[in-house]
Design a protein around this motif. Structure first.
Motif, PDB file in Angstrom:
ATOM      1  N   VAL A 191       0.847  -1.200   0.000  1.00  0.00           N
ATOM      2  CA  VAL A 191       0.000   0.000   0.000  1.00  0.00           C
ATOM      3  C   VAL A 191       0.884   1.251   0.000  1.00  0.00           C
ATOM      4  O   VAL A 191       0.622   2.224  -0.719  1.00  0.00           O
ATOM      5  N   LYS A 192       1.943   1.225   0.768  1.00  0.00           N
ATOM      6  CA  LYS A 192       2.828   2.402   0.828  1.00  0.00           C
ATOM      7  C   LYS A 192       3.442   2.683  -0.553  1.00  0.00           C
ATOM      8  O   LYS A 192       3.389   3.825  -1.033  1.00  0.00           O
ATOM      9  N   LEU A 193       3.963   1.647  -1.193  1.00  0.00           N
ATOM     10  CA  LEU A 193       4.573   1.873  -2.522  1.00  0.00           C
ATOM     11  C   LEU A 193       3.538   2.298  -3.559  1.00  0.00           C
ATOM     12  O   LEU A 193       3.789   3.195  -4.368  1.00  0.00           O
ATOM     13  N   LEU A 194       2.358   1.664  -3.517  1.00  0.00           N
ATOM     14  CA  LEU A 194       1.317   2.025  -4.496  1.00  0.00           C
ATOM     15  C   LEU A 194       0.824   3.452  -4.252  1.00  0.00           C
ATOM     16  O   LEU A 194       0.591   4.210  -5.191  1.00  0.00           O
ATOM     17  N   PHE A 230      -1.797   4.954   3.088  1.00  0.00           N
ATOM     18  CA  PHE A 230      -2.478   5.569   1.942  1.00  0.00           C
ATOM     19  C   PHE A 230      -3.829   4.900   1.737  1.00  0.00           C
ATOM     20  O   PHE A 230      -4.039   3.765   2.164  1.00  0.00           O
ATOM     21  N   GLY A 231      -4.731   5.604   1.056  1.00  0.00           N
ATOM     22  CA  GLY A 231      -6.001   5.009   0.639  1.00  0.00           C
ATOM     23  C   GLY A 231      -7.062   5.062   1.721  1.00  0.00           C
ATOM     24  O   GLY A 231      -6.852   5.584   2.815  1.00  0.00           O
ATOM     25  N   GLU A 232      -8.214   4.477   1.362  1.00  0.00           N
ATOM     26  CA  GLU A 232      -9.344   4.453   2.298  1.00  0.00           C
ATOM     27  C   GLU A 232      -9.432   3.059   2.914  1.00  0.00           C
ATOM     28  O   GLU A 232      -9.518   2.062   2.196  1.00  0.00           O
ATOM     29  N   LEU A 233      -9.419   2.997   4.242  1.00  0.00           N
ATOM     30  CA  LEU A 233      -9.527   1.703   4.928  1.00  0.00           C
ATOM     31  C   LEU A 233     -10.983   1.381   5.227  1.00  0.00           C
ATOM     32  O   LEU A 233     -11.686   2.159   5.879  1.00  0.00           O
ATOM     33  N   ILE A 234     -11.439   0.242   4.730  1.00  0.00           N
ATOM     34  CA  ILE A 234     -12.766  -0.259   5.085  1.00  0.00           C
ATOM     35  C   ILE A 234     -12.535  -1.422   6.047  1.00  0.00           C
ATOM     36  O   ILE A 234     -11.883  -2.411   5.682  1.00  0.00           O
ATOM     37  N   VAL A 235     -13.017  -1.292   7.277  1.00  0.00           N
ATOM     38  CA  VAL A 235     -12.834  -2.380   8.238  1.00  0.00           C
ATOM     39  C   VAL A 235     -13.972  -3.375   8.033  1.00  0.00           C
ATOM     40  O   VAL A 235     -15.146  -3.055   8.261  1.00  0.00           O
ATOM     41  N   GLY A 236     -13.633  -4.541   7.547  1.00  0.00           N
ATOM     42  CA  GLY A 236     -14.649  -5.543   7.254  1.00  0.00           C
ATOM     43  C   GLY A 236     -13.982  -6.822   6.804  1.00  0.00           C
ATOM     44  O   GLY A 236     -12.758  -6.880   6.644  1.00  0.00           O
ATOM     45  N   ASP A 237     -14.800  -7.848   6.587  1.00  0.00           N
ATOM     46  CA  ASP A 237     -14.275  -9.179   6.312  1.00  0.00           C
ATOM     47  C   ASP A 237     -14.536  -9.577   4.850  1.00  0.00           C
ATOM     48  O   ASP A 237     -15.618  -9.306   4.315  1.00  0.00           O
ATOM     49  N   VAL A 238     -13.565 -10.234   4.257  1.00  0.00           N
ATOM     50  CA  VAL A 238     -13.741 -10.718   2.878  1.00  0.00           C
ATOM     51  C   VAL A 238     -14.889 -11.729   2.813  1.00  0.00           C
ATOM     52  O   VAL A 238     -15.521 -11.903   1.772  1.00  0.00           O
ATOM     53  N   ALA A 239     -15.185 -12.367   3.939  1.00  0.00           N
ATOM     54  CA  ALA A 239     -16.288 -13.345   3.965  1.00  0.00           C
ATOM     55  C   ALA A 239     -17.655 -12.669   3.870  1.00  0.00           C
ATOM     56  O   ALA A 239     -18.660 -13.329   3.601  1.00  0.00           O
ATOM     57  N   ASP A 240     -17.687 -11.366   4.078  1.00  0.00           N
ATOM     58  CA  ASP A 240     -18.958 -10.628   4.082  1.00  0.00           C
ATOM     59  C   ASP A 240     -19.336 -10.293   2.626  1.00  0.00           C
ATOM     60  O   ASP A 240     -18.950  -9.257   2.083  1.00  0.00           O
ATOM     61  N   THR A 241     -20.120 -11.163   2.017  1.00  0.00           N
ATOM     62  CA  THR A 241     -20.393 -11.006   0.583  1.00  0.00           C
ATOM     63  C   THR A 241     -21.269  -9.776   0.298  1.00  0.00           C
ATOM     64  O   THR A 241     -21.180  -9.188  -0.770  1.00  0.00           O
ATOM     65  N   LEU A 251      -9.435  -3.276   2.254  1.00  0.00           N
ATOM     66  CA  LEU A 251     -10.436  -4.025   3.022  1.00  0.00           C
ATOM     67  C   LEU A 251      -9.696  -4.944   3.989  1.00  0.00           C
ATOM     68  O   LEU A 251      -8.926  -5.821   3.558  1.00  0.00           O
ATOM     69  N   ASP A 252      -9.909  -4.738   5.287  1.00  0.00           N
ATOM     70  CA  ASP A 252      -9.170  -5.540   6.277  1.00  0.00           C
ATOM     71  C   ASP A 252     -10.031  -5.685   7.529  1.00  0.00           C
ATOM     72  O   ASP A 252     -10.650  -4.715   7.975  1.00  0.00           O
ATOM     73  N   ASN A 253     -10.071  -6.893   8.082  1.00  0.00           N
ATOM     74  CA  ASN A 253     -10.859  -7.088   9.322  1.00  0.00           C
ATOM     75  C   ASN A 253     -10.027  -6.823  10.578  1.00  0.00           C
ATOM     76  O   ASN A 253     -10.516  -7.003  11.696  1.00  0.00           O
ATOM     77  N   LEU A 254      -8.782  -6.430  10.396  1.00  0.00           N
ATOM     78  CA  LEU A 254      -7.856  -6.092  11.487  1.00  0.00           C
ATOM     79  C   LEU A 254      -7.643  -7.255  12.460  1.00  0.00           C
ATOM     80  O   LEU A 254      -7.274  -7.046  13.610  1.00  0.00           O
ATOM     81  N   SER A 255      -7.874  -8.483  11.993  1.00  0.00           N
ATOM     82  CA  SER A 255      -7.658  -9.638  12.885  1.00  0.00           C
ATOM     83  C   SER A 255      -6.179  -9.751  13.256  1.00  0.00           C
ATOM     84  O   SER A 255      -5.852 -10.026  14.409  1.00  0.00           O
ATOM     85  N   THR A 256      -5.288  -9.527  12.306  1.00  0.00           N
ATOM     86  CA  THR A 256      -3.859  -9.462  12.645  1.00  0.00           C
ATOM     87  C   THR A 256      -3.244  -8.147  12.155  1.00  0.00           C
ATOM     88  O   THR A 256      -2.093  -7.863  12.456  1.00  0.00           O
ATOM     89  N   GLY A 257      -3.997  -7.373  11.405  1.00  0.00           N
ATOM     90  CA  GLY A 257      -3.477  -6.114  10.866  1.00  0.00           C
ATOM     91  C   GLY A 257      -3.677  -4.957  11.836  1.00  0.00           C
ATOM     92  O   GLY A 257      -4.291  -5.103  12.891  1.00  0.00           O
ATOM     93  N   ASN A 258      -3.159  -3.799  11.426  1.00  0.00           N
ATOM     94  CA  ASN A 258      -3.210  -2.629  12.291  1.00  0.00           C
ATOM     95  C   ASN A 258      -3.625  -1.424  11.458  1.00  0.00           C
ATOM     96  O   ASN A 258      -3.019  -1.167  10.415  1.00  0.00           O
TER      97      ASN A 258
END
Ligand SMILES: NC(=O)c1ccc[n+]([C@@H]2O[C@H](COP(=O)([O-])OP(=O)(O)OC[C@H]3O[C@@H](n4cnc5c(N)ncnc54)[C@H](O)[C@@H]3O)[C@@H](O)[C@H]2O)c1
Length: 335
Positions: free
Chosen positions: A20-23, A46-57, A33-40
């Motif tokens: 993300v930093k390089l892009l 950069f960019g817009e963070l959407i806190v959510g799960d890839v499993a959430d269709t 898109l990140d559920n922050l289970s291990t992320g921070n």
């Protein structure tokens, strides 16, 4: 294509945040898109963070409906080999099923470019000294299998849907941290060798365990190919450019083609930090191959990638600096 967005799942994690930093620095418009289970969340520079799960269709549907997405980079996943042996379904769900949801969304909304975080674990116990992209794929743990099944899905989808192209990047041992000191690996409980050794050197753990010293290797300990995370991140930028330029699907190893044993890595950490921390030998862990080193020519040929940080001491230095940083202390305190 720069007025459309790149969707980065797992972009708040270790590798995703470096990409993300390089892009972001290159001017791409990013949705993370990140559920922050291990992320921070603070690692998303950069960019817009959407806190959510890839499993959430439903959420995927919303994201793909509301945004013009030109490519998806999928870092979201579960990554601990021993845990995958204990709890395989977690790995098939998060690494395989959830990626399937994402691919379904790509198909439904005509997103034709996909970059996938695969792993050297798909090779299992390589028959050659260096694992190359055409080597036999025979993973020996559920983690590797969960990623290999996804590689098959990608291949099948690209055959069924001509416009769809993907790059599967098979990472070897990713290590080190960004040189600006703003991001790095921040698992609540680190498990990568260089992080654990850095913690031992910093006095955060009493000793470091070596899992098995009776492997058929140069000194009996496991041998791995350690790649600096910044070089790996650059490979992703180039893979994205490759797809956006209309090139075809490919699978690429990401490593340097040089192996270091666990004991050699520990020696370098002790040298760089000047701390002679205690080391004990423990039993082998299930699912660990003796040697896993990349043949790393194809990525140079296909993407023109040239690593800039192929130097174990440099990798260790950056990891140790990050381990000592106030930023990491703050992140851990807020978890
Ligand atoms: N670190 C390595 O050495 C290595 C080696 C080979 C492959 N990989 C692969 O690279 C990818 C990234 O690894 P990493 O080291 O950055 O790990 P990481 O745990 O730091 O990053 C994964 C990110 O994905 C997020 N995430 C996990 N499941 C999610 C879900 N269902 N929905 C939304 N977000 C989710 C986590 O919160 C985290 O931010 C993984 O897919 C991993 O399998 C890593």
């Amino acid at each position: 294509m720069k007025n459309s967005k790149i969707l980065v799942t797992g972009g708040a994690g270790y590798i995703g945040s470096h990409v993300v930093k390089l892009l972001g620095e290159a001017g791409y418009d990013l949705l993370i898109l990140d559920n922050l289970s291990t992320g921070n969340k603070d690692s998303v520079l950069f960019g817009e963070l959407i806190v959510g799960d890839v499993a959430d269709t439903d959420l995927l549907k919303k994201i793909f409906t509301e945004n013009k997405i030109s490519a998806v980079m999928n870092f979201a996943g579960s990554i601990k080999v021993p845990e995958s042996v204990e709890n395989p379904l977690k790995y098939y769900l998060n690494n395989t099923v959830n990626t399937t949801h994402l691919l379904r969304a790509c198909q439904d909304y005509e997103v034709t470019n996909f970059i996938f975080s695969s792993t050297a674990a798909v090779y299992g116990l390589p028959e050659e000294d260096l694992a190359h992209e055409e080597s036999k794929l025979d993973p020996i743990n559920p983690y590797g299998r969960s990623k290999l099944v996804t590689e098959w899905e990608l291949s099948d989808l690209s055959h069924a849907w001509d416009k769809f192209n993907y790059v599967a990047l098979r990472y070897f041992n990713v290590s080190g941290a960004d040189f600006d000191g703003k991001i790095g690996q921040a698992f609540p409980e680190p498990f990568h060798l260089i992080n654990l050794a850095s913690e031992a050197a910093a006095g955060k753990r009493d000793k470091l365990s070596i899992f098995g010293e009776d492997y058929e290797t140069k000194d009996g300990t496991c041998v791995r190919d350690y790649i600096h995370v910044v070089d790996l991140a650059q490979a992703h930028v180039m893979a994205l450019e490759y797809l956006l330029a209309g090139n075809k699907s490919t699978v690429l190893n990401c490593g340097y083609g040089e192996g270091f044993s666990v004991k050699e890595v520990i020696g370098v950490v002790k040298k760089i930090t000047g701390v002679d921390f205690p080391v004990e030998v423990a039993d082998r862990r299930p699912g660990d191959p003796a040697i896993l080193v990349a043949k790393a020519e194809k990525i140079k040929k296909v993407l023109g990638w040239q690593p800039l940080h192929h130097d174990l001491e440099k990798i260790v230095e950056s990891a140790y600096k990050w381990e000592q940083s106030e930023t990491l202390k703050k992140w851990r305190a807020n978890k």
